[in-house]
Write an enzyme that holds these catalytic residues in place. Structure first.
Site, PDB file in Angstrom:
ATOM      1  N   PRO A  34     -25.750  14.742 -33.211  1.00  0.00           N
ATOM      2  CA  PRO A  34     -26.897  14.346 -34.021  1.00  0.00           C
ATOM      3  C   PRO A  34     -28.173  14.073 -33.230  1.00  0.00           C
ATOM      4  O   PRO A  34     -28.133  13.488 -32.148  1.00  0.00           O
ATOM      5  CB  PRO A  34     -26.416  13.057 -34.722  1.00  0.00           C
ATOM      6  CG  PRO A  34     -25.227  12.614 -33.957  1.00  0.00           C
ATOM      7  CD  PRO A  34     -24.608  13.835 -33.367  1.00  0.00           C
ATOM      8  N   ASN A  35     -29.261  14.512 -33.819  1.00  0.00           N
ATOM      9  CA  ASN A  35     -30.637  14.289 -33.335  1.00  0.00           C
ATOM     10  C   ASN A  35     -31.008  15.077 -32.084  1.00  0.00           C
ATOM     11  O   ASN A  35     -32.149  15.006 -31.628  1.00  0.00           O
ATOM     12  CB  ASN A  35     -30.910  12.787 -33.115  1.00  0.00           C
ATOM     13  CG  ASN A  35     -30.827  12.015 -34.406  1.00  0.00           C
ATOM     14  OD1 ASN A  35     -31.392  12.443 -35.419  1.00  0.00           O
ATOM     15  ND2 ASN A  35     -30.116  10.904 -34.412  1.00  0.00           N
ATOM     16  N   ARG A  42     -39.630  13.836 -28.566  1.00  0.00           N
ATOM     17  CA  ARG A  42     -39.763  12.393 -28.364  1.00  0.00           C
ATOM     18  C   ARG A  42     -38.893  11.957 -27.194  1.00  0.00           C
ATOM     19  O   ARG A  42     -37.962  12.663 -26.803  1.00  0.00           O
ATOM     20  CB  ARG A  42     -39.342  11.629 -29.621  1.00  0.00           C
ATOM     21  CG  ARG A  42     -40.527  11.392 -30.557  1.00  0.00           C
ATOM     22  CD  ARG A  42     -40.095  10.715 -31.817  1.00  0.00           C
ATOM     23  NE  ARG A  42     -39.694  11.703 -32.802  1.00  0.00           N
ATOM     24  CZ  ARG A  42     -38.790  11.488 -33.762  1.00  0.00           C
ATOM     25  NH1 ARG A  42     -38.152  10.345 -33.847  1.00  0.00           N
ATOM     26  NH2 ARG A  42     -38.529  12.425 -34.636  1.00  0.00           N
ATOM     27  N   TYR A  47     -34.724  11.789 -22.046  1.00  0.00           N
ATOM     28  CA  TYR A  47     -33.946  13.016 -22.263  1.00  0.00           C
ATOM     29  C   TYR A  47     -34.579  14.277 -21.665  1.00  0.00           C
ATOM     30  O   TYR A  47     -34.001  15.358 -21.758  1.00  0.00           O
ATOM     31  CB  TYR A  47     -33.713  13.211 -23.768  1.00  0.00           C
ATOM     32  CG  TYR A  47     -32.940  12.070 -24.380  1.00  0.00           C
ATOM     33  CD1 TYR A  47     -31.681  11.738 -23.897  1.00  0.00           C
ATOM     34  CD2 TYR A  47     -33.474  11.303 -25.410  1.00  0.00           C
ATOM     35  CE1 TYR A  47     -30.963  10.675 -24.436  1.00  0.00           C
ATOM     36  CE2 TYR A  47     -32.765  10.244 -25.964  1.00  0.00           C
ATOM     37  CZ  TYR A  47     -31.510   9.933 -25.463  1.00  0.00           C
ATOM     38  OH  TYR A  47     -30.803   8.892 -26.000  1.00  0.00           O
ATOM     39  N   ASN A  98     -21.879  17.658 -26.496  1.00  0.00           N
ATOM     40  CA  ASN A  98     -22.639  16.420 -26.359  1.00  0.00           C
ATOM     41  C   ASN A  98     -22.539  15.738 -27.725  1.00  0.00           C
ATOM     42  O   ASN A  98     -23.256  16.096 -28.657  1.00  0.00           O
ATOM     43  CB  ASN A  98     -24.100  16.692 -26.001  1.00  0.00           C
ATOM     44  CG  ASN A  98     -24.868  15.394 -25.800  1.00  0.00           C
ATOM     45  OD1 ASN A  98     -24.385  14.315 -26.140  1.00  0.00           O
ATOM     46  ND2 ASN A  98     -26.066  15.484 -25.239  1.00  0.00           N
ATOM     47  N   ALA A 101     -24.944  10.272 -30.384  1.00  0.00           N
ATOM     48  CA  ALA A 101     -24.630   8.895 -30.790  1.00  0.00           C
ATOM     49  C   ALA A 101     -23.163   8.734 -31.212  1.00  0.00           C
ATOM     50  O   ALA A 101     -22.593   7.642 -31.082  1.00  0.00           O
ATOM     51  CB  ALA A 101     -25.557   8.472 -31.927  1.00  0.00           C
ATOM     52  N   GLU A 122     -17.188  16.970 -21.952  1.00  0.00           N
ATOM     53  CA  GLU A 122     -18.194  16.109 -22.593  1.00  0.00           C
ATOM     54  C   GLU A 122     -19.429  16.059 -21.694  1.00  0.00           C
ATOM     55  O   GLU A 122     -19.300  15.867 -20.486  1.00  0.00           O
ATOM     56  CB  GLU A 122     -17.606  14.696 -22.754  1.00  0.00           C
ATOM     57  CG  GLU A 122     -18.576  13.691 -23.351  1.00  0.00           C
ATOM     58  CD  GLU A 122     -18.011  12.257 -23.330  1.00  0.00           C
ATOM     59  OE1 GLU A 122     -16.815  12.072 -23.007  1.00  0.00           O
ATOM     60  OE2 GLU A 122     -18.783  11.337 -23.628  1.00  0.00           O
ATOM     61  N   HIS A 124     -23.648  14.676 -21.214  1.00  0.00           N
ATOM     62  CA  HIS A 124     -24.767  13.835 -21.647  1.00  0.00           C
ATOM     63  C   HIS A 124     -25.975  14.109 -20.772  1.00  0.00           C
ATOM     64  O   HIS A 124     -25.841  14.236 -19.545  1.00  0.00           O
ATOM     65  CB  HIS A 124     -24.403  12.348 -21.553  1.00  0.00           C
ATOM     66  CG  HIS A 124     -23.297  11.982 -22.479  1.00  0.00           C
ATOM     67  ND1 HIS A 124     -23.492  11.842 -23.831  1.00  0.00           N
ATOM     68  CD2 HIS A 124     -21.972  11.785 -22.261  1.00  0.00           C
ATOM     69  CE1 HIS A 124     -22.331  11.565 -24.398  1.00  0.00           C
ATOM     70  NE2 HIS A 124     -21.391  11.531 -23.470  1.00  0.00           N
ATOM     71  N   ARG A 131     -27.348   2.755 -19.013  1.00  0.00           N
ATOM     72  CA  ARG A 131     -28.149   2.441 -20.204  1.00  0.00           C
ATOM     73  C   ARG A 131     -27.622   1.194 -20.924  1.00  0.00           C
ATOM     74  O   ARG A 131     -26.858   0.429 -20.355  1.00  0.00           O
ATOM     75  CB  ARG A 131     -28.193   3.671 -21.108  1.00  0.00           C
ATOM     76  CG  ARG A 131     -28.819   4.889 -20.383  1.00  0.00           C
ATOM     77  CD  ARG A 131     -29.108   6.018 -21.311  1.00  0.00           C
ATOM     78  NE  ARG A 131     -30.049   5.635 -22.349  1.00  0.00           N
ATOM     79  CZ  ARG A 131     -30.283   6.355 -23.448  1.00  0.00           C
ATOM     80  NH1 ARG A 131     -29.649   7.497 -23.616  1.00  0.00           N
ATOM     81  NH2 ARG A 131     -31.157   5.949 -24.344  1.00  0.00           N
TER      82      ARG A 131
HETATM   83  O1  CA2 Z   1     -27.692  11.287 -23.015  1.00  0.00           O
HETATM   84  C1  CA2 Z   1     -27.218  11.938 -23.955  1.00  0.00           C
HETATM   85  O2  CA2 Z   1     -27.074  13.140 -23.939  1.00  0.00           O
HETATM   86  C2  CA2 Z   1     -26.862  11.203 -25.271  1.00  0.00           C
HETATM   87  O3  CA2 Z   1     -25.672  11.786 -25.753  1.00  0.00           O
HETATM   88  C3  CA2 Z   1     -28.024  11.444 -26.213  1.00  0.00           C
HETATM   89  C4  CA2 Z   1     -27.884  10.701 -27.532  1.00  0.00           C
HETATM   90  C5  CA2 Z   1     -27.578   9.226 -27.299  1.00  0.00           C
HETATM   91  O4  CA2 Z   1     -27.314   8.581 -28.538  1.00  0.00           O
HETATM   92  C6  CA2 Z   1     -26.378   9.015 -26.373  1.00  0.00           C
HETATM   93  O5  CA2 Z   1     -26.209   7.642 -26.167  1.00  0.00           O
HETATM   94  C7  CA2 Z   1     -26.611   9.722 -25.052  1.00  0.00           C
HETATM   95  C8  CA2 Z   1     -29.186  10.814 -28.330  1.00  0.00           C
HETATM   96  C9  CA2 Z   1     -29.496  12.215 -28.751  1.00  0.00           C
HETATM   97  C10 CA2 Z   1     -30.768  12.234 -29.545  1.00  0.00           C
HETATM   98  O6  CA2 Z   1     -31.800  12.677 -28.698  1.00  0.00           O
HETATM   99  C11 CA2 Z   1     -33.090  12.400 -29.040  1.00  0.00           C
HETATM  100  C12 CA2 Z   1     -34.037  13.186 -28.410  1.00  0.00           C
HETATM  101  C13 CA2 Z   1     -35.366  12.981 -28.673  1.00  0.00           C
HETATM  102  C14 CA2 Z   1     -35.751  11.997 -29.551  1.00  0.00           C
HETATM  103  C15 CA2 Z   1     -34.806  11.211 -30.180  1.00  0.00           C
HETATM  104  C16 CA2 Z   1     -33.465  11.423 -29.918  1.00  0.00           C
END
Ligand code: CA2
Length: 169
Positions: A34-35, A42, A47, A98, A101, A122, A124, A131
């Site tokens: 997701p996302n 953003r 990221y 990946n 969340a 897996e 990330h 974090r």
């Molecule tokens: O570090 C990673 O790849 C995560 O899997 C990314 C997830 C986060 O919830 C994990 O804790 C770590 C978030 C992915 C959403 O990415 C966004 C990118 C830009 C703006 C908002 C969210």
């Protein structure tokens, strides 16, 4: 027309079968949770600046180099990810995921991974262990073959290479 002997027909059928097994065995599924479709738009300080399309392009390039087929799925829905994992054994020889969340919350995705015999890598973008406390626990890591975390977009490429190694073993 020349007739093919039964022995030759059997040989041809066998070659055909091994070709299709080989095709299935060299196909990797990439799952973006997701996302991740928001990447690059953003939070670039966490990221990175690359969009999901940029990352997918690099994965496809690497797949071509390594002579592996690749399918890519991005989903914001837990059930859709569970279904993709659940039906992966017929078509894929490895998964790179990946879970985003869902990494920290999804018993359903963990159970789906643990139910299949396909190796799962897996990945990330960020180093989840550097974090917030709630991100430091992965429910998936305990059932995945391995985890790569903290190398930005390169985590996907490293994860993909790990999956290729598993296939080539
Ligand atoms: O570090 C990673 O790849 C995560 O899997 C990314 C997830 C986060 O919830 C994990 O804790 C770590 C978030 C992915 C959403 O990415 C966004 C990118 C830009 C703006 C908002 C969210």
């Amino acid at each position: 027309m020349k007739k093919t002997s039964p022995k030759r027909s059997a040989e041809l059928a066998c070659t055909e079968r091994s070709r299709s097994i080989e095709a299935r065995n060299r196909r990797i599924l990439i799952i973006h949770g997701p996302n991740l479709n928001l990447l690059g738009k953003r939070e670039p300080e966490i990221y990175g600046k690359f969009s999901l399309e940029d990352i997918n392009k690099e994965i496809k390039k690497l797949a071509k180099e390594k002579k592996v087929a690749v399918d890519i799925l991005q989903s914001n829905h837990e059930g859709e990810i569970v279904d993709a994992i659940g039906s992966s054994s017929k078509k894929y020889s490895a998964i790179v995921i990946n879970p985003a969340a869902y990494t920290h919350t999804s018993v359903a995705i963990r159970d789906a991974v643990s139910a299949i015999d396909v190796p799962v890598v897996e990945v990330h973008l960020s180093n989840i262990y550097h974090r917030e406390e709630f991100r430091q626990k992965s429910l998936i890591a305990g059932v995945a073959t391995g985890q790569i975390s903290g190398f930005g977009a390169n985590s996907y490429l490293l994860g993909f290479l790990a999956a290729v190694e598993l296939i080539n073993k």
